[in-house]
Design an enzyme around this catalytic site. Structure first.
Site, PDB file in Angstrom:
ATOM      1  CD  GLU A 190      -1.128 -84.536  44.281  1.00  0.00           C
ATOM      2  OE1 GLU A 190      -0.150 -84.653  45.061  1.00  0.00           O
ATOM      3  OE2 GLU A 190      -1.619 -85.504  43.682  1.00  0.00           O
ATOM      4  CB  CYS A 234       3.392 -77.562  45.740  1.00  0.00           C
ATOM      5  SG  CYS A 234       1.895 -76.604  45.537  1.00  0.00           S
TER       6      CYS A 234
END
Length: 618
Positions: free
Chosen positions: A333, A367
């Site tokens: 990710e 993120c």
């Protein structure tokens, strides 16, 4: 009190079991009772509620605040020696490195060293040895360990992990608290999902003939977990979710999160994770990546970081694909380009508040941090520009331990230098107009002021690239170009999360379709950050990640190699099918009765030694 959303997820998953029972005569319990090998699989009663860890408030004079203050002093007053830990044995590297406070770079909090290639290879060998026994450990025993870990991290180890996260990673009190709570959620909720998976049964339609079952095995090899600096909870999850599923793991923590990650490792050891199942291996990035990707027993890589690094890992695996004993599983990710899209019908106050939090909390280093804001002309000048700039200018940037600190320094010198280059580009680009911020200072710590820049060209790199910085780009679109702008955003902004702000339900439905593939999580009237385990599982879209949704059963399935077992009770004896209308008599074969079979079995004269076969008289 249990979240309605979390309750809904579990309730929907539980509904699978009644449907399966209805498809099998006698139900699952009847099927299980016929098995002669009940030890191969485990099944669980699903009566527990899934509840996210409660966030503590740390009000002045509270027990938790005093405990945290003591933990902060403990970390500051002792420079921890963080070892490399392989199969329970501690190693010290020859060259000593140090982790410092990002906002006070003269203050170290940990000394550590990098594992060399031979030591990484040793870790792999010990990991493979440990997995043999660990993969055979009952699921219920593993679940017990994880539940103990959740309680230890939520209680005894909470404040030490928080202190290390605040000091070493520059997180404010609230950001560190939510981070540790997320780690508790991973340890507490993943076992619930494992019970759900273990309860799955293949269809058993003919119980008198056979029984079908499925057991969850670990992968045949080791898993490399490469964790980021920005989330202690995600770091622990990357290492220990594969382990929960029966795998052995080499955990390479980020150098900038070494102390908090080590505290997590020690808490998991105390909970009962056996030596060698997870090995703590700080190492230089490319050295670690090259060693693990060149080993034939590599079974998987669990990674969170940037998309560019994920591509490098993928290329390294591809180069060695002919040498592996498995097809390594890659779960990765990256953050990507997260955005907020404001519709003319939106509540401007809500959009501004959510954007400031999403863009500048933890200095834009999450993120899911928002780095682009799309605003209609009808709202920009009169409703959004002024409050956005006013509030941004008032944000206090300072030491992470100050309670009035909104965000602190960026993580390290490398991040500071990268962000400095972005700021220089913004000042020089003709399509960028600096509205506020743009200043930085590295004298005592790596400080960057929250920055807002208006971008007039959607093809500008600021609109496309992941910044991982306290920099918010703003694009003001004409109201009559709404759909064209949405199409362009879907094309250029691929990320973990996107948010839309609107009261117009027709637009919201259009947004569902327009942003169907470019982001992994789509939020309506809420910020792009703040996903909770079990409630908003996260995973990126397009080339920013594999979207395996951390904190779901789907992610657990990536780390198991299920084996289906068919146990027959009525063996086949006839090689022909009824429609062929062929019997053994039709073929000239006369079946022997039992007495004849017995006589043949006792008549040794029917057999000739192979050595004498060619010498027999004709």
């Amino acid at each position: 009190m249990m979240s309605k959303v979390a309750h809904g997820i579990v309730s929907n998953m539980r509904s699978i079991l009644p449907r399966l029972e209805a498809s099998v005569k006698g139900g699952l319990l009847a099927v299980r009772s016929t098995s002669k090998n009940t030890g191969l699989t485990e099944h669980f009663t699903l009566d527990e509620q899934v509840v996210n860890e409660e966030l503590l408030q740390y009000e002045e004079g509270s027990v938790e605040r005093m405990a945290l203050e003591n933990a902060l002093l403990g970390v500051l007053n002792k420079v921890e020696k963080v070892p490399i830990v392989i199969n329970g044995q501690e190693f010290q590297a020859k060259e000593e490195l140090q982790q410092v406070l990002p906002y006070k770079i003269q203050q170290p909090i940990a000394h550590y060293g990098h594992a060399h290639r031979v030591l990484i290879q040793t870790a792999i060998d010990k990991s493979l040895e440990a997995q043999v026994k660990w993969d055979k450990t009952k699921l219920s025993e593993r679940i017990d360990i994880w539940e103990r870990a959740a309680e230890l991290i939520a209680g005894k180890h909470r404040y030490n992990i928080m202190a290390a996260t605040m000091l070493g990673q520059g997180k404010t009190l609230r950001q560190a608290e939510t981070d540790v709570a997320e780690l508790v959620d991973f340890m507490r909720i993943n076992p619930v999902f494992l019970r759900e998976l273990a309860n799955y049964e293949p269809i058993n339609g003919a119980l008198q003939d056979c029984r079908n079952s499925m057991r969850l095995r670990g992968l045949s090899g080791f898993v490399a977990a490469i964790s980021p600096f920005n989330f202690t909870g995600i770091a622990g999850n990357l290492a220990y979710t594969p382990a929960l599923m029966g795998n052995s793991v080499l955990w390479k923590p980020s150098d900038s999160a070494i102390l908090s990650n080590y505290f997590v490792f020690k808490a998991m050891q105390e909970a009962g994770v056996p030596h060698g199942v997870v090995n703590f291996v700080p190492a230089e990035e490319m050295t670690f990546a090259s060693v693990v990707t060149q080993h034939p027993k590599l079974a998987g890589i669990n990674f969170t970081g940037t998309s560019n690094v994920l591509k490098v890992l993928w290329q390294l695996v591809a180069q060695n694909i002919n040498f592996y004993e498995n097809y390594p599983r890659l779960v990765g990710e990256g953050g990507g380009k997260n955005f907020h899209f404001v519709h003319p019908s939106a509540d401007p106050e809500m959009a501004v508040a959510c954007t400031i939090r999403a863009a500048f909390e933890y200095s834009g280093q999450k993120c899911s941090s928002c780095s682009m804001l799309y605003v209609p002309e009808s709202l920009w000048e009169d409703h959004i520009r002024h409050p956005l700039l006013k509030v941004t200018s008032s944000l206090f940037v300072g030491p992470a331990t100050y309670c009035d600190c909104f965000c602190s320094a960026v993580i390290n010198r490398r991040a500071y230098d990268r962000i400095y280059m972005w700021l220089r580009y913004i000042l020089q680009s003709p399509s960028c107009q600096l509205l506020i911020g743009g200043t930085c200072d590295k004298q005592n710590g790596y400080f960057v002021d929250p920055t807002v820049v208006q971008v007039k060209d959607l093809d500008n790199i600021i609109c496309r690239e992941e910044l991982l910085a306290p920099i918010l780009g703003v694009y003001v679109y004409p109201d009559d170009k709404l759909k064209e702008t949405m199409t362009k955003v879907a094309e250029i902004n691929h990320g973990l999360a996107g948010s839309v702000f609107a009261k117009d339900q027709n637009f919201i439905q259009e947004a569902y379709e327009a942003f169907r593939f470019n982001v992994g999580n789509l939020n309506v009237n809420d910020k792009s950050t703040g996903s909770m385990v079990g409630q908003q599982p996260f995973g990126a879209g397009h080339m920013t990640g594999t979207s395996d949704k951390l904190g779901t059963p789907h992610c657990l399935l990536r780390w198991t190699s299920p084996q289906v077992i068919k146990e027959s009770y009525k063996p086949h004896v006839n090689i022909y099918y009824p429609y062929m209308q062929i019997t053994e008599q039709n073929q000239g074969i006369i079946p022997l009765d039992s007495e004849q079979k017995e006589a043949v079995a006792q008549d040794n004269s029917s057999f000739v030694a192979s050595s004498d076969e060619d010498n027999r008289p004709i």
